[in-house]
Design an enzyme around this catalytic site. Structure first.
Site, PDB file in Angstrom:
ATOM      1  N   THR A   5     -32.798  61.193  65.932  1.00  0.00           N
ATOM      2  CA  THR A   5     -32.348  61.022  67.326  1.00  0.00           C
ATOM      3  C   THR A   5     -31.868  62.384  67.799  1.00  0.00           C
ATOM      4  O   THR A   5     -30.874  62.903  67.279  1.00  0.00           O
ATOM      5  CB  THR A   5     -31.181  60.008  67.408  1.00  0.00           C
ATOM      6  OG1 THR A   5     -31.620  58.764  66.869  1.00  0.00           O
ATOM      7  CG2 THR A   5     -30.746  59.813  68.853  1.00  0.00           C
ATOM      8  N   LYS A  50     -34.710  55.847  73.806  1.00  0.00           N
ATOM      9  CA  LYS A  50     -33.648  55.582  72.826  1.00  0.00           C
ATOM     10  C   LYS A  50     -32.257  55.760  73.453  1.00  0.00           C
ATOM     11  O   LYS A  50     -31.391  54.903  73.319  1.00  0.00           O
ATOM     12  CB  LYS A  50     -33.838  56.533  71.636  1.00  0.00           C
ATOM     13  CG  LYS A  50     -32.659  56.722  70.741  1.00  0.00           C
ATOM     14  CD  LYS A  50     -32.611  55.751  69.602  1.00  0.00           C
ATOM     15  CE  LYS A  50     -31.296  55.885  68.852  1.00  0.00           C
ATOM     16  NZ  LYS A  50     -31.135  54.918  67.813  1.00  0.00           N
ATOM     17  N   LEU A 103     -33.688  63.961  60.472  1.00  0.00           N
ATOM     18  CA  LEU A 103     -32.598  64.923  60.323  1.00  0.00           C
ATOM     19  C   LEU A 103     -31.453  64.620  61.290  1.00  0.00           C
ATOM     20  O   LEU A 103     -31.632  63.856  62.244  1.00  0.00           O
ATOM     21  CB  LEU A 103     -33.160  66.333  60.562  1.00  0.00           C
ATOM     22  CG  LEU A 103     -34.231  66.758  59.533  1.00  0.00           C
ATOM     23  CD1 LEU A 103     -35.055  67.939  60.044  1.00  0.00           C
ATOM     24  CD2 LEU A 103     -33.578  67.087  58.199  1.00  0.00           C
TER      25      LEU A 103
END
Ligand code: NAD
Length: 291
Positions: free
Chosen positions: A94, A169, A65
């Site tokens: 993310t 990340k 999403l």
């Protein structure tokens, strides 16, 4: 074969859900977009009429999403009330580290198991099943998630506990954003000093300035391997997504009082570049704004 609910079938999720179906899993897909849902059905997924319907009876729930608020809304609105005990929740979006940790805690309180598993790699890698997953969660949860993620990627790495995937990340992408800006300003200056870009590339790629932003993703057209620079900065990793990740990195930096001057400057430069109407261009196009 595992029964998997897949929620969020956009640019990334569409290809990922298709790869899970191709690997033989029973994929019940849901998206607010009827068009996305139709594409998933054509790719071998079963189209559900709601997130709750997709989740009911699933052993694993994968979400892809836009941002943290969407993930929390889907978890609180549908997943927590419809998932069977011990269902594994894998969020590949993310999102910010704090929300990822809060969601993992809330899932655990409901008797569910959650991991954050953001990806490196864009739409092409999502379609080809060659994403890299960075996973945050317990060792047991990682062991359960790994074979599912392996059907969508080329590498699945356990980063640590809850939120560690998101932390990895955004740290990686903060480094990437700063190194891309550094690469761009260096090429612009080298040219002003009379250096041929290809010659400078050949030298710096073999010298201590070597970095991925230059050697593998050179922002100068016609120099180095083929990159978005050779396609007028179309495709690749959009400036809007780089900016999203840099903002998440700044939020995370503030939360732990980390000193990140290069990350801050890269964020400011990408803010200005996006505001000038360039958010759809590949992030290496920022070289155009550095004179
Ligand atoms: P996208 O906007 O194309 O897809 C998101 C999908 O979620 C849309 O189809 C939307 O309809 C759906 N959605 C939103 N709210 C929903 C809800 N409540 N229920 C069901 N569906 C809902 O975005 P994307 O490019 O696929 O990116 C998804 C995530 O992956 C983001 O977090 C992004 O930062 C990350 N990411 C994207 C890329 C990329 O290159 N696009 C690369 C790495 C990571």
């Amino acid at each position: 074969m595992t029964s998997i609910a897949f929620i969020g079938l956009g640019n990334m999720g569409g290809g990922m859900a298709a790869n899970l179906a191709k690997a033989g899993h029973d994929v019940r897909a849901f998206d607010l977009s009827a068009e996305a849902l139709e594409r998933a059905a054509e790719a071998g997924c079963l189209a559900a009429t709601s997130a709750a319907e997709a989740v009911t009876g699933a052993e694993v729930v994968v979400t892809m999403l836009p941002a943290g608020r969407h993930v929390t809304a889907v978890y609180e609105g549908d997943v927590f009330s419809s998932a069977a005990p011990a269902t594994l929740l894998i969020d590949c979006s993310t999102i910010d580290v704090a929300t990822a940790r809060a969601n993992a805690g809330a899932a655990s309180a409901k008797g569910l198991v959650a991991v954050d598993a953001p990806v490196s790699g864009g739409i092409a890698a999502a379609n080809a099943g060659t994403l890299t997953f960075m996973v945050g969660g317990s060792a047991d949860a990682f062991a359960r998630a790994e074979p599912i993620l392996a059907a969508m990627g080329k590498a699945v790495i356990h980063a640590g506990g809850a939120g560690a995937g998101q932390a990895a990340k955004i740290c990686n992408n903060m480094l990437l954003g700063a190194s891309m800006v550094a690469t761009c300003e260096t090429f612009a200056m080298a040219q002003k000093l009379g250096l041929d870009p290809q010659t400078f590339f050949d030298i710096a790629s073999k010298a201590s300035g070597q970095c991925w932003s230059m050697t593998s993703y050179c922002p100068v057209p016609g120099v180095g391997p083929e990159t978005p620079a050779d396609r007028d900065y179309q495709g690749g990793f959009a400036t809007a997504l780089m900016l999203k990740d840099l903002r998440l990195a700044m939020e995370a930096a503030r939360s732990v009082d980390a000193d990140v001057p290069m990350g801050e400057r890269a964020t400011e430069l990408y803010e200005a570049f996006a505001a000038a109407g360039n958010d759809g261009l590949d992030f290496s196009a920022i070289i155009r704004s550095l004179d």
